[in-house]
Motif scaffolding. Structure first.
Motif, PDB file in Angstrom:
ATOM      1  N   ILE A 389       0.857  -1.188   0.000  1.00 57.74           N
ATOM      2  CA  ILE A 389       0.000   0.000   0.000  1.00 57.74           C
ATOM      3  C   ILE A 389       0.893   1.238   0.000  1.00 57.74           C
ATOM      4  O   ILE A 389       1.821   1.326   0.790  1.00 57.74           O
ATOM      5  CB  ILE A 389      -0.902  -0.001   1.256  1.00 57.74           C
ATOM      6  N   HIS A 390       0.623   2.173  -0.898  1.00 59.46           N
ATOM      7  CA  HIS A 390       1.301   3.464  -0.828  1.00 59.46           C
ATOM      8  C   HIS A 390       0.294   4.515  -0.352  1.00 59.46           C
ATOM      9  O   HIS A 390      -0.702   4.768  -1.043  1.00 59.46           O
ATOM     10  CB  HIS A 390       1.834   3.880  -2.209  1.00 59.46           C
ATOM     11  N   PRO A 391       0.550   5.117   0.781  1.00 59.46           N
ATOM     12  CA  PRO A 391      -0.333   6.206   1.224  1.00 59.46           C
ATOM     13  C   PRO A 391      -0.025   7.484   0.438  1.00 59.46           C
ATOM     14  O   PRO A 391       1.081   8.015   0.534  1.00 59.46           O
ATOM     15  CB  PRO A 391       0.001   6.392   2.711  1.00 59.46           C
ATOM     16  N   HIS A 443       3.069  13.092  -2.655  1.00 53.23           N
ATOM     17  CA  HIS A 443       4.035  12.005  -2.498  1.00 53.23           C
ATOM     18  C   HIS A 443       3.469  10.816  -1.742  1.00 53.23           C
ATOM     19  O   HIS A 443       2.399  10.895  -1.139  1.00 53.23           O
ATOM     20  CB  HIS A 443       5.287  12.525  -1.772  1.00 53.23           C
ATOM     21  N   CYS A 444       4.247   9.740  -1.768  1.00 56.98           N
ATOM     22  CA  CYS A 444       3.944   8.590  -0.918  1.00 56.98           C
ATOM     23  C   CYS A 444       4.377   8.962   0.498  1.00 56.98           C
ATOM     24  O   CYS A 444       5.466   9.493   0.693  1.00 56.98           O
ATOM     25  CB  CYS A 444       4.701   7.363  -1.395  1.00 56.98           C
ATOM     26  N   HIS A 445       3.546   8.652   1.490  1.00 55.68           N
ATOM     27  CA  HIS A 445       3.891   9.023   2.866  1.00 55.68           C
ATOM     28  C   HIS A 445       4.578   7.899   3.645  1.00 55.68           C
ATOM     29  O   HIS A 445       4.759   7.999   4.858  1.00 55.68           O
ATOM     30  CB  HIS A 445       2.688   9.563   3.636  1.00 55.68           C
ATOM     31  N   ILE A 446       4.991   6.821   2.953  1.00 59.18           N
ATOM     32  CA  ILE A 446       5.990   5.955   3.583  1.00 59.18           C
ATOM     33  C   ILE A 446       7.258   6.795   3.504  1.00 59.18           C
ATOM     34  O   ILE A 446       7.729   7.138   2.412  1.00 59.18           O
ATOM     35  CB  ILE A 446       6.119   4.618   2.839  1.00 59.18           C
ATOM     36  N   LEU A 447       7.783   7.188   4.656  1.00 57.26           N
ATOM     37  CA  LEU A 447       8.780   8.269   4.644  1.00 57.26           C
ATOM     38  C   LEU A 447      10.041   7.888   3.884  1.00 57.26           C
ATOM     39  O   LEU A 447      10.660   8.731   3.244  1.00 57.26           O
ATOM     40  CB  LEU A 447       9.096   8.701   6.074  1.00 57.26           C
ATOM     41  N   GLU A 448      10.415   6.619   3.919  1.00 59.20           N
ATOM     42  CA  GLU A 448      11.600   6.207   3.165  1.00 59.20           C
ATOM     43  C   GLU A 448      11.321   6.228   1.658  1.00 59.20           C
ATOM     44  O   GLU A 448      12.235   6.467   0.870  1.00 59.20           O
ATOM     45  CB  GLU A 448      12.089   4.829   3.629  1.00 59.20           C
ATOM     46  N   HIS A 449      10.100   5.974   1.241  1.00 63.42           N
ATOM     47  CA  HIS A 449       9.768   6.117  -0.188  1.00 63.42           C
ATOM     48  C   HIS A 449       9.853   7.581  -0.599  1.00 63.42           C
ATOM     49  O   HIS A 449      10.381   7.923  -1.663  1.00 63.42           O
ATOM     50  CB  HIS A 449       8.363   5.582  -0.472  1.00 63.42           C
ATOM     51  N   GLU A 450       9.340   8.451   0.253  1.00 62.18           N
ATOM     52  CA  GLU A 450       9.407   9.889  -0.021  1.00 62.18           C
ATOM     53  C   GLU A 450      10.868  10.334  -0.142  1.00 62.18           C
ATOM     54  O   GLU A 450      11.243  11.050  -1.073  1.00 62.18           O
ATOM     55  CB  GLU A 450       8.696  10.623   1.122  1.00 62.18           C
ATOM     56  N   GLY A 453      12.530   9.395  -3.265  1.00 67.51           N
ATOM     57  CA  GLY A 453      12.157  10.251  -4.387  1.00 67.51           C
ATOM     58  C   GLY A 453      10.769   9.996  -4.948  1.00 67.51           C
ATOM     59  O   GLY A 453      10.447  10.455  -6.041  1.00 67.51           O
ATOM     60  N   MET A 454       9.925   9.276  -4.192  1.00 70.09           N
ATOM     61  CA  MET A 454       8.556   9.021  -4.650  1.00 70.09           C
ATOM     62  C   MET A 454       7.715  10.256  -4.313  1.00 70.09           C
ATOM     63  O   MET A 454       6.802  10.210  -3.485  1.00 70.09           O
ATOM     64  CB  MET A 454       8.028   7.785  -3.931  1.00 70.09           C
ATOM     65  N   MET A 455       8.094  11.367  -4.955  1.00 73.82           N
ATOM     66  CA  MET A 455       7.499  12.665  -4.634  1.00 73.82           C
ATOM     67  C   MET A 455       7.599  13.554  -5.862  1.00 73.82           C
ATOM     68  O   MET A 455       8.522  13.432  -6.671  1.00 73.82           O
ATOM     69  CB  MET A 455       8.252  13.283  -3.442  1.00 73.82           C
TER      70      MET A 455
HETATM   71 CU    CU Z   1       5.273   4.130  -1.069  1.00 72.94          CU
END
Ligand code: CU
Ligand code: C2O
Ligand code: CU
Length: 477
Positions: A389-391, A443-450, A453-455
């Motif tokens: 899941i990506h928030p 962005h994705c709020h999984i902080l490590e994804h953010e 660069g998932m932003m």
């Molecule tokens: Cu994510």
């Protein structure tokens, strides 16, 4: 009607993936639940209220033995709760006493980006400060403040920076909700951490798909106990974790009523026995202990792990019934003639991308005219290993969830939101309107994804007021 499920697609619960760290029971005595103090204004002059928010280092007694080095806002850990009211003009002095650059992001506040809202373009350097001001023009809700420096958000939150923001207004004040802060209205900030000789070690625990900890903390307390002194208690639940989803329920399947989501009061109360929150989502719920007597204990669980207890004391019986209609959501009409915006979250690990790209602080990825209401299809293509899941979170607006894969949104998604969990293989359609021109992150709020660069960033523009933005680069952070 009482709902008895988590709504989300079970195959993508975070506990199914390889890097999952299950919660463990901590062998230590119960501890009074930390209730963050409400931050006092520096001064109040008519409709102008002044606050100072200081990001600072400190030490906190979390485990028995040595204290843990932690970070917080006006506190050693997490932060004092900031109470704001609709219509008031706030002047906030932001102070950085940390040994590194940070930013102060108002998650959920409808304030202008990229500076006032405290995204990556608004650094406050160590030993430095920044002054912002804004007039609050949004309804009562539970928001939060957290750092947003690129790419160190996850580590700074892990170190402890996160505080509840309680927004009040005159309409919500008329509803029969508990609102005596600290007594029958409390924040529940959910986080997970591991410790190494009682200290945090972000590097050691780091996971590129989101860092997880072994121990559940509520407001920074392990094995917390809240002494209940009223029949009804309002919880302002915030998932403040880097990555963990919380699947909440009570040990005795005690029911509760959700009254608000990220952006404030729901149109109708939603009765639940289970509630899942993905990262950064909030839910306000009312617990009614009318069926309990003094001495009873009710335990809040996530999956099969106890995370905190409510100890029932003497209370005055309260027969207040919630109305079946709480508020009217003034859904703006979708602006005719505009295409649906499609945005795609894909990948896992270092392959995470937003619209196929990594974040670039100096690239504006999209534009949307202020006042337009545009449908966005937020797509999670991720089907590797069942996916995750990506928030999905947007700054600068609260949106409405229109559908999930063409079907009705979940029953507790009928109010305003700024963060929505998107299941693997799912398209969540939302209606997005910006009211203030500016540059905003999504962005994705999984902080490590953010942080990976998932932003991306969007310019909300006013055709009658062209504006040039000075966008910092990562080296200026
Ligand atoms: Cu994510
Ligand atoms: Cu709470 Cu851009 O984030
Ligand atoms: Cu935000």
């Amino acid at each position: 009607k009482v709902y008895n499920n988590y709504f989300f697609d079970e195959p993508v619960f975070d506990l199914h993936d390889g890097g999952y760290v299950p919660l463990e029971k901590v062998d230590m005595p119960d501890h009074p639940l930390n209730i963050p103090a409400a931050l006092k204004p520096d001064k109040v002059e008519g409709n102008d209220v002044y606050y100072t928010i200081t990001a600072q280092e400190g030490e906190t007694q979390i485990l028995p033995g040595a204290k843990t080095k932690t970070w917080g806002y006006n506190a050693s850990l997490l932060g004092q709760t900031i109470v704001l009211k609709q219509g008031v003009h706030y002047h906030v002095h932001l102070v950085n006493k940390l040994p590194e650059v940070t930013t102060f992001h108002w998650h959920g506040l409808n304030v202008t980006g990229p500076i006032v809202d405290g995204g990556p373009h608004a650094p406050v350097y160590p030993g430095g400060s920044r002054d912002i001001d804004f007039t609050l023009d949004q309804p009562a809700q539970t928001d939060w403040i957290h750092p947003h420096p690129c790419p160190n958000t996850a580590r700074q939150v892990w170190n402890g920076l996160a505080a509840a923001v309680v927004v009040t207004d005159d309409e919500e004040a008329k509803l029969p909700f508990p609102r005596n802060y600290g007594v029958d209205d409390i924040p529940i900030i959910l986080q997970d951490r591991s410790y190494h000789d009682n200290q945090l070690d972000y590097k050691k625990d780091y996971d590129i798909d989101g860092t997880l900890g072994k121990y559940a903390l509520v407001n920074g307390t392990i094995n917390g106990v809240f002494d209940v002194t009223t029949q009804r208690v309002r919880l302002r639940i915030l998932n403040g974790s880097d990555r963990r989803e919380w699947r909440l329920h009570f040990d005795d399947d005690h029911g509760f009523t959700q009254i608000a989501s990220d952006g404030g009061t729901l149109p109708e109360p939603v009765r639940l026995t289970k509630l899942m929150l993905t990262c950064a989502e909030r839910a306000e719920v009312i617990l009614d202990f009318g069926d309990k007597k003094p001495g009873d204990v009710v335990t809040l669980m996530s999956d099969d792990m106890p995370i905190m207890k409510f100890k029932i004391g003497q209370y005055v019986p309260d027969d207040v019934k919630l109305p079946e209609h709480l508020t009217t959501i003034d859904a703006p009409e979708v602006t005719p003639g505009l295409p649906v915006t499609r945005t795609v979250m894909s990948g896992m690990d270092d392959q995470v991308r937003l619209d196929g790209k990594l974040f670039d602080m100096q690239r504006i990825d999209r534009r949307q005219k202020i006042g337009d209401t545009v449908l966005w299809d937020v797509v999670n293509t991720n089907d590797m290993d069942g996916g995750m899941i990506h928030p999905f979170h947007m700054h600068g607006c609260q949106f409405l969830v229109i559908s999930r894969n063409g079907k009705e949104p979940y029953p507790n998604e009928h109010g305003w939101k700024d963060t929505v969990g998107v299941n693997a293989g799912e398209t969540v359609r939302i209606a997005v309107q910006f009211t203030k021109f500016g540059v905003y992150m999504y962005h994705c709020h999984i902080l490590e994804h953010e942080d990976t660069g998932m932003m991306a960033q969007i310019e909300a523009y006013d055709p009658n007021h062209e504006h040039k933005y000075h966008l910092l680069s990562m080296d200026e952070m």
